[in-house]
Scaffold this motif. Structure first.
Motif, PDB file in Angstrom:
ATOM      1  N   ILE A 266      43.776  -1.534  49.730  1.00  0.00           N
ATOM      2  CA  ILE A 266      43.193  -2.608  48.915  1.00  0.00           C
ATOM      3  C   ILE A 266      42.823  -2.067  47.541  1.00  0.00           C
ATOM      4  O   ILE A 266      42.061  -1.103  47.439  1.00  0.00           O
ATOM      5  CB  ILE A 266      41.923  -3.164  49.589  1.00  0.00           C
ATOM      6  CG1 ILE A 266      42.250  -3.663  51.001  1.00  0.00           C
ATOM      7  CG2 ILE A 266      41.320  -4.279  48.746  1.00  0.00           C
ATOM      8  CD1 ILE A 266      41.010  -4.059  51.790  1.00  0.00           C
ATOM      9  N   VAL A 267      43.353  -2.681  46.505  1.00  0.00           N
ATOM     10  CA  VAL A 267      42.999  -2.262  45.145  1.00  0.00           C
ATOM     11  C   VAL A 267      42.179  -3.363  44.478  1.00  0.00           C
ATOM     12  O   VAL A 267      42.693  -4.447  44.210  1.00  0.00           O
ATOM     13  CB  VAL A 267      44.255  -1.956  44.312  1.00  0.00           C
ATOM     14  CG1 VAL A 267      43.852  -1.470  42.925  1.00  0.00           C
ATOM     15  CG2 VAL A 267      45.123  -0.912  45.016  1.00  0.00           C
ATOM     16  N   PHE A 268      40.910  -3.064  44.241  1.00  0.00           N
ATOM     17  CA  PHE A 268      40.042  -4.018  43.548  1.00  0.00           C
ATOM     18  C   PHE A 268      40.239  -3.896  42.041  1.00  0.00           C
ATOM     19  O   PHE A 268      40.752  -2.887  41.547  1.00  0.00           O
ATOM     20  CB  PHE A 268      38.576  -3.762  43.920  1.00  0.00           C
ATOM     21  CG  PHE A 268      38.246  -4.128  45.344  1.00  0.00           C
ATOM     22  CD1 PHE A 268      38.044  -5.443  45.709  1.00  0.00           C
ATOM     23  CD2 PHE A 268      38.179  -3.148  46.327  1.00  0.00           C
ATOM     24  CE1 PHE A 268      37.759  -5.790  47.017  1.00  0.00           C
ATOM     25  CE2 PHE A 268      37.886  -3.478  47.646  1.00  0.00           C
ATOM     26  CZ  PHE A 268      37.674  -4.798  47.986  1.00  0.00           C
ATOM     27  N   ASP A 269      39.772  -4.925  41.327  1.00  0.00           N
ATOM     28  CA  ASP A 269      40.088  -4.969  39.890  1.00  0.00           C
ATOM     29  C   ASP A 269      39.363  -3.896  39.080  1.00  0.00           C
ATOM     30  O   ASP A 269      39.713  -3.662  37.937  1.00  0.00           O
ATOM     31  CB  ASP A 269      39.814  -6.371  39.320  1.00  0.00           C
ATOM     32  CG  ASP A 269      38.369  -6.805  39.502  1.00  0.00           C
ATOM     33  OD1 ASP A 269      37.552  -5.988  39.997  1.00  0.00           O
ATOM     34  OD2 ASP A 269      38.046  -7.958  39.163  1.00  0.00           O
ATOM     35  N   ALA A 276      44.719   5.278  41.426  1.00  0.00           N
ATOM     36  CA  ALA A 276      45.141   4.397  42.513  1.00  0.00           C
ATOM     37  C   ALA A 276      46.653   4.396  42.644  1.00  0.00           C
ATOM     38  O   ALA A 276      47.190   4.452  43.754  1.00  0.00           O
ATOM     39  CB  ALA A 276      44.615   2.978  42.278  1.00  0.00           C
ATOM     40  N   VAL A 277      47.353   4.348  41.509  1.00  0.00           N
ATOM     41  CA  VAL A 277      48.823   4.357  41.575  1.00  0.00           C
ATOM     42  C   VAL A 277      49.297   5.616  42.307  1.00  0.00           C
ATOM     43  O   VAL A 277      50.146   5.547  43.197  1.00  0.00           O
ATOM     44  CB  VAL A 277      49.429   4.282  40.153  1.00  0.00           C
ATOM     45  CG1 VAL A 277      50.907   4.629  40.187  1.00  0.00           C
ATOM     46  CG2 VAL A 277      49.220   2.884  39.577  1.00  0.00           C
ATOM     47  N   SER A 418      44.658   2.684  60.048  1.00  0.00           N
ATOM     48  CA  SER A 418      44.067   3.211  58.821  1.00  0.00           C
ATOM     49  C   SER A 418      43.970   2.115  57.773  1.00  0.00           C
ATOM     50  O   SER A 418      44.518   1.027  57.947  1.00  0.00           O
ATOM     51  CB  SER A 418      44.921   4.363  58.281  1.00  0.00           C
ATOM     52  OG  SER A 418      46.194   3.876  57.910  1.00  0.00           O
ATOM     53  N   ALA A 419      43.262   2.430  56.697  1.00  0.00           N
ATOM     54  CA  ALA A 419      43.114   1.490  55.588  1.00  0.00           C
ATOM     55  C   ALA A 419      42.742   2.280  54.347  1.00  0.00           C
ATOM     56  O   ALA A 419      42.235   3.410  54.448  1.00  0.00           O
ATOM     57  CB  ALA A 419      42.023   0.459  55.896  1.00  0.00           C
ATOM     58  N   GLY A 420      43.013   1.697  53.200  1.00  0.00           N
ATOM     59  CA  GLY A 420      42.657   2.341  51.936  1.00  0.00           C
ATOM     60  C   GLY A 420      41.862   1.389  51.068  1.00  0.00           C
ATOM     61  O   GLY A 420      42.062   0.170  51.121  1.00  0.00           O
ATOM     62  N   ILE A 421      40.926   1.946  50.304  1.00  0.00           N
ATOM     63  CA  ILE A 421      40.087   1.139  49.421  1.00  0.00           C
ATOM     64  C   ILE A 421      40.079   1.819  48.056  1.00  0.00           C
ATOM     65  O   ILE A 421      39.835   3.027  47.969  1.00  0.00           O
ATOM     66  CB  ILE A 421      38.634   1.075  49.950  1.00  0.00           C
ATOM     67  CG1 ILE A 421      38.600   0.444  51.336  1.00  0.00           C
ATOM     68  CG2 ILE A 421      37.738   0.309  48.989  1.00  0.00           C
ATOM     69  CD1 ILE A 421      37.309   0.735  52.068  1.00  0.00           C
ATOM     70  N   TRP A 422      40.342   1.053  47.035  1.00  0.00           N
ATOM     71  CA  TRP A 422      40.341   1.613  45.681  1.00  0.00           C
ATOM     72  C   TRP A 422      39.403   0.800  44.808  1.00  0.00           C
ATOM     73  O   TRP A 422      39.667  -0.359  44.501  1.00  0.00           O
ATOM     74  CB  TRP A 422      41.768   1.619  45.112  1.00  0.00           C
ATOM     75  CG  TRP A 422      42.679   2.454  45.943  1.00  0.00           C
ATOM     76  CD1 TRP A 422      43.362   2.067  47.056  1.00  0.00           C
ATOM     77  CD2 TRP A 422      42.975   3.853  45.764  1.00  0.00           C
ATOM     78  NE1 TRP A 422      44.061   3.124  47.584  1.00  0.00           N
ATOM     79  CE2 TRP A 422      43.855   4.236  46.808  1.00  0.00           C
ATOM     80  CE3 TRP A 422      42.592   4.818  44.814  1.00  0.00           C
ATOM     81  CZ2 TRP A 422      44.350   5.530  46.935  1.00  0.00           C
ATOM     82  CZ3 TRP A 422      43.091   6.110  44.944  1.00  0.00           C
ATOM     83  CH2 TRP A 422      43.954   6.459  45.986  1.00  0.00           C
ATOM     84  N   THR A 423      38.292   1.381  44.426  1.00  0.00           N
ATOM     85  CA  THR A 423      37.332   0.743  43.527  1.00  0.00           C
ATOM     86  C   THR A 423      36.399   1.828  43.021  1.00  0.00           C
ATOM     87  O   THR A 423      36.195   2.844  43.683  1.00  0.00           O
ATOM     88  CB  THR A 423      36.518  -0.350  44.240  1.00  0.00           C
ATOM     89  OG1 THR A 423      35.405  -0.720  43.430  1.00  0.00           O
ATOM     90  CG2 THR A 423      35.976   0.117  45.583  1.00  0.00           C
ATOM     91  N   ILE A 429      32.745   0.210  48.113  1.00  0.00           N
ATOM     92  CA  ILE A 429      33.482   1.119  49.002  1.00  0.00           C
ATOM     93  C   ILE A 429      32.841   1.109  50.390  1.00  0.00           C
ATOM     94  O   ILE A 429      33.510   0.931  51.404  1.00  0.00           O
ATOM     95  CB  ILE A 429      33.468   2.566  48.450  1.00  0.00           C
ATOM     96  CG1 ILE A 429      34.305   2.649  47.178  1.00  0.00           C
ATOM     97  CG2 ILE A 429      33.970   3.543  49.506  1.00  0.00           C
ATOM     98  CD1 ILE A 429      34.148   3.960  46.453  1.00  0.00           C
ATOM     99  N   LEU A 430      31.527   1.283  50.403  1.00  0.00           N
ATOM    100  CA  LEU A 430      30.847   1.385  51.701  1.00  0.00           C
ATOM    101  C   LEU A 430      30.891   0.058  52.444  1.00  0.00           C
ATOM    102  O   LEU A 430      31.057   0.016  53.658  1.00  0.00           O
ATOM    103  CB  LEU A 430      29.404   1.857  51.496  1.00  0.00           C
ATOM    104  CG  LEU A 430      29.318   3.292  50.964  1.00  0.00           C
ATOM    105  CD1 LEU A 430      27.881   3.648  50.622  1.00  0.00           C
ATOM    106  CD2 LEU A 430      29.879   4.293  51.962  1.00  0.00           C
TER     107      LEU A 430
END
Lengths: 478, 288, 265
Positions: A266-269, A276-277, A418-423, A429-430
């Motif tokens: 997930i890439v947040f704005d 992230a890329v 699994s999962a990914g978080i980008w912010t 994040i938490l």
């Protein structure tokens, strides 16, 4: 965009792999011919035959289980943890000493880039033995009671995507907890596990404590179904995992499964875009996407989607696909023709269902199994490429509007590995990490593995953990 | 009060989503004491009741798993408090159900109350005891934390009508799971009375759902239900255990295959808590 | 199974939120084309229903698939604007490619007895629709009585509505079975008197397969079997589809399914 530099090829010498014309199975401390039909293992980067490998028949499986039982009863199950530990440390050291050989052999047999086998697979395999060695005499501190007991004989079946590393993930905790092992490597990638067998011989491990039986699915079925196996550990597809769980119903054998996934990244704005890329690229193109925890669904916040996609395509177009032994190679060969066909079929489905396909224009070698890095945009959850595990270098890009929607889409799958978080926002994040129904959550990073960090899935991605204190439970009668 | 007063008999119903419905199938079955004397008609739950119970449990999961551990601990302790206030009633019901003397039954009720207290105390300790900070070899902070599996289908023990029931249900919900429980088939009445306790103990509706009826009829539908995450076979009929496990494999459910004849009076360990927990590992880079 | 598949083929998959975006509409369109990604044999839905400014996006995704694009218009959902705006709204949606227009009647005019105004408005919107089909939303939750529903239905049919539709989905109660009954009687009677077949669309509040099947039975019993087609009966819904898909799986697989096995779009 400037032209990609053409680097002179920098291949590792295949001589380093000490490739032999024939490999035998490892039972009771010896290399012996199996009575199954021998298989030929090929180099997926060139389609040439590497070696002939003997395989185990059901009677060989029976012999190996008996040998493992005897080793458990007479030697390994009784051995003090302090002594078991030293054997396991020896294995760790021997892997380190033979790391270059193992890395080249892994890339030959599997097709993964040498920089990955050299920098990830082999060192992490050694680390797994080193970490678990230390547990052998400290199990009473692991939180499972004062004297947790091993289970007995462990039957283990591993996949072809990380042949040596998966062998390490399976064997190291089994030995540390006092179990003996019969392990079946994947049909297309048996070689490094058999070199690991040599290492185990060199470490002077008591005969029968570890047995390695190459073979296909029927060998695996014979092993997990053997009446005298106490514990089954399987890493592979969800489809086969279900068959095994079903096969073991009513037997009382302890089972752990590490199965497929369809991870959302997930890439947040407010994400750090360039970082992230890089992470997204690593998440899906690492090991040709042959990773159960690959970040195969990219969820972009709609407000940044176009800009992000553009950057992503530019970055992906710089990936070099080619000879796995070349140190410049970013993406190597698809492991088998069968897998290549499956990837092609799903990519075609993506196009047919209306997603927009972009494929890197990178040159591909003439021979061998290759698939150019591909990004599908305009993907919806209701497309097969968003639901099914492709297990290849194919990224499906979806969009979302709000954090809640991102979480709902990320969790909208029977899988949960699994999962990914980008912010850049810590609280987000938490929050998102807490909401993810997945066993591993990488925030502002992806595809990190360590023996101290438990790994494993929710739901149809399997049960049980590998690594860390939590991973010991899989091999203890607790 | 007149000597000849006619007692008001209680209708025992299901407990689903915080409500007490009859079975949608409109069936009931007679429940007798250990000597065969009629006690009451219990609702005979159907597969659709099981489905409704799973929906209720799923609906309750987000709230219950998202509640603070402190809150869950207080709710479980509250269950013990309310149960304590109804000791006599439970002793009578357990005595009738299990065919034991009231004194013995009283001891079992006390143990059941204490078991709630024991698990109440676990809610805010599980993460510290089973979680970890992982010293990974790189510039990352990595931690692992136990999380509830989801909706757990529990086949409650057939013999131990209250203590056994509490011993299998409390560890499921202590960590934030929600439960669909098939009660003891022949001894269901203490379970239904327990649901009255749960309903008045601040436990959100749907966290525990209780179905009375034929275990062999209901269990297969729970074992195969794709929205059930885990299955406790404790009270499963022997002839059905392997089949139930096979069904559970269809969606890779976690299956607790407790050995028959578990002694519920013995001091529990963490195994029942661990059976319905997932370990989640989170990574983040460190750096300036 | 027949009932479930029929119901799926009658769904107007709807998103009418202030928060709608192109991405949301695209993903809904994908769902409309292939409701269950694992099972290609599941029928497509009848239409995707959006606001006028999203019609072009939906059209681009659905062109050639057989799934229609429906657009709400006429100052949906309140209908409180001047005629010029309502007609412009309609024409815009049609220009953007809408195959179907879901208009709202002027409930204020209706409740104050100004039936002529209601009738004229529907007429003019019908004209603005051109080739597009017109569904007339009565907003039965605001009409309050069955008599009013019946009267408004007849008004809409007289004025040329191709469908009469219960609700916007923004007012409670939305569709109910009794109200739909009344509307089905209206189209049945219209058919008897004119020989013309007009459709009915309950919208809002139908969430379960069981409800959907009850409606299908009502269609069959009240209007008649010839109404059991997406040309004459629709469900306006956003969450119904997933329940239909889950029940479909339950029927086929022999065990209950769950929300993780159908898609969130």
């Amino acid at each position: 965009m400037s032209q990609l530099w053409e680097y002179a090829p920098a291949p590792e010498s295949r001589d380093i792999a000490n490739l032999k014309p024939a490999y035998k199975m490892f039972v009771d401390g010896e290399f012996v011919e199996g009575s199954g039909e021998p298989l030929k293992t090929i180099n997926p980067g060139t389609e040439e035959v590497l070696a002939e490998v003997s395989t185990a028949s059901p009677s060989d499986v029976d012999t190996a289980v008996k040998v493992a039982r005897r080793a458990y009863d007479r030697v390994w199950g009784k051995m003090p943890g302090t002594e078991r530990a030293k054997y396991i440390y020896r294995i760790a050291r021997l892997i380190q000493e033979r790391s270059r050989e193992l890395a080249v052999l892994e890339s030959l047999d599997n097709g993964k880039p040498i920089k990955e086998s050299r920098d990830v697979d082999v060192p992490t395999a050694a680390a797994h033995f080193f970490y678990h060695a230390g547990w052998a005499d400290k199990l009473s501190y692991a939180g499972y009671g004062p004297d947790p007991r091993p289970l007995g004989v462990a039957g283990q079946v591993i996949p072809w995507n990380f042949p040596l590393l998966m062998a390490a993930w399976k064997i190291a905790p089994a030995l540390a907890t006092g179990n003996t092992v019969v392990l079946k490597p994947a049909e297309t990638t048996p070689l490094t596990a058999l070199v690991l067998a040599e290492i185990i011989q060199q470490a002077d491990l008591p005969p029968g404590v570890v047995n390695i039986l190459p073979g296909a699915g029927d060998t695996g079925a014979a092993l997990v179904g053997h009446a005298d196996v106490d514990k089954v550990a399987f890493t592979g597809s969800t489809e086969v995992g279900k068959l095994i769980q079903s096969q073991l119903a009513g037997t009382g054998k302890k089972l752990t499964l590490e199965l497929g996934g369809k991870a959302a990244n997930i890439v947040f704005d407010d994400a750090p875009v360039d970082q992230a890329v890089e992470g997204i690229v690593n998440g899906i193109f690492f090991n040709q996407g042959h990773v159960c925890c690959a970040g195969s669904r990219l969820l972009l916040q709609e407000s940044i989607a176009e800009e992000f996609l553009e950057k992503l395509r530019i970055r992906v177009s710089t990936l070099r696909v080619g000879d796995p032994l070349d140190k410049n190679t970013d993406v190597g060969a698809i492991n088998s023709r069968e897998q290549l066909t499956k990837i092609q079929e799903l990519a075609a489905a993506g196009e047919a269902e209306g997603a927009e396909r972009w494929t890197s224009a990178c040159p591909l070698p003439d021979k061998g199994f290759y698939f150019a890095p591909t990004v599908f945009s305009g993907v919806s959850q209701a497309m097969r490429i968003a639901r099914e595990e492709i297990f290849g270098p194919v990224l499906s890009v979806l969009t979302f509007r709000t954090p809640d929607e991102a979480v709902a889409k990320a969790n909208n799958t029977p899988y949960g590995l699994s999962a990914g978080i980008w912010t850049d926002k810590g609280s987000r994040i938490l929050w998102a990490a807490q909401k993810m129904r997945a066993g591993v959550v990488w925030a502002n990073t992806f595809n990190r593995f360590d023996p101290t960090a438990p790994f494993g899935g929710y739901q149809e991605s399997g049960f049980g953990r590998e690594g860390g204190r939590a991973g010991l439970e899989a091999y203890l009668d607790v | 009060m007149s000597e000849n007063r006619i007692a008001v008999a209680k209708t025992y119903k299901l407990y689903i989503g915080g409500k007490f419905p009859r079975s949608e199938s409109a069936r009931s079955y007679p429940v007798t004491d250990s000597k065969g004397a009629f006690l009451a008609n219990a609702a005979q739950g159907s597969r659709k009741d099981a489905r409704d119970a799973v929906s209720a449990a799923r609906k309750a999961f987000a709230g219950w798993s998202g509640a603070t551990a402190y809150n869950r601990g207080q709710v479980l302790y509250r269950v013990a408090e309310v149960l304590e206030g109804r000791r006599e009633q439970f002793a009578a019901e357990v005595s009738a159900a299990e065919g034991i003397g009231v004194k013995k039954a009283q001891a079992l009720v006390d143990a059941a109350i204490d078991r709630w207290v024991w698990y109440a105390g676990w809610t805010d300790k599980i993460a510290a005891v089973l979680g970890s900070s992982n010293p990974v070899a790189g510039p990352y902070f990595s931690f692992s934390t136990p999380e509830p599996t989801g909706v757990v289908a529990v086949l409650a023990p057939q013999r131990s009508s209250l203590l056994g029931l509490v011993s299998v249900v409390a560890p499921v919900i202590a960590s934030g799971n929600t439960a669909v429980v098939v009660t003891s088939e022949d001894r269901p009445l203490p379970a239904i009375t327990l649901s009255e306790v749960l309903a008045t103990s601040d436990l959100p509706g749907g966290v525990v759902n209780l179905l009375t009826g034929r275990t062999a009829e209901i269990a297969p539908w729970l074992a195969s239900h794709a929205d059930v995450n885990a299955l406790d076979l404790t009270g499963a009929p022997d002839a059905l255990r392997a089949d139930l496990e096979r069904s559970a494999a269809g969606t890779v459910k976690r299956v607790l295959r407790t050995r028959a004849g578990e002694d519920f009076t013995a001091e529990p360990d963490t195994s029942r808590l661990r059976a319905y927990l997932e370990t989640k590992t989170v990574w983040h880079p460190t750096g300036v | 199974m027949w009932a479930i598949d029929t119901a799926i083929s009658m769904v107007d998959l709807t998103t009418l939120e202030g928060a709608d975006t192109a991405g949301k509409v695209r993903s809904l369109a994908a769902k409309a084309r292939r409701p269950d990604p694992d099972r290609g044999e599941v029928p497509k839905v009848a239409a995707v229903c959006v606001y006028p400014d999203m019609v072009a996006t939906a059209k681009a995704e659905l062109e050639g698939t057989g799934v229609h694009v429906a657009s709400v218009a006429t100052a949906f959902p309140s209908g409180r604007s001047i005629m010029a705006v309502k007609l412009a709204d309609t024409r815009y949606a049609v220009e953007q490619g809408a195959d179907e227009i879901d208009m709202v009647i002027d409930r204020g005019a209706f409740l104050s007895g100004n039936y002529g105004a209601v009738f004229d408005e529907i007429r003019q919107v019908k004209e603005a629709c051109g080739a597009a089909h017109l569904k007339v939303i009565l907003e039965t939750g605001e009409l309050a009585t069955y008599d009013n529903v019946r009267r408004a239905s007849w008004l809409a049919l007289l004025a040329g509505g191709d469908f009469i539709k219960t609700s916007t989905g923004k007012v409670a109660p939305a569709a109910t079975l009794p109200v739909t009954h009344v509307m089905l009687q209206a189209v049945r009677d219209w058919h008897r008197q004119t020989g013309e077949l007009r459709g009915v669309k309950p919208a809002g509040g139908i969430r379960s397969t069981k409800d959907a099947i009850k409606y299908l039975v009502a269609v069959h019993e009240v209007a008649g079997p010839e109404w059991l087609t997406a040309d004459l009966f629709r469900f306006g819904a956003s969450t119904l589809l997933n329940d239909l898909l889950m029940q479909r799986r339950t029927q086929l697989d022999g065990h209950y399914s769950g929300p993780d096995y159908v898609t969130v779009d």
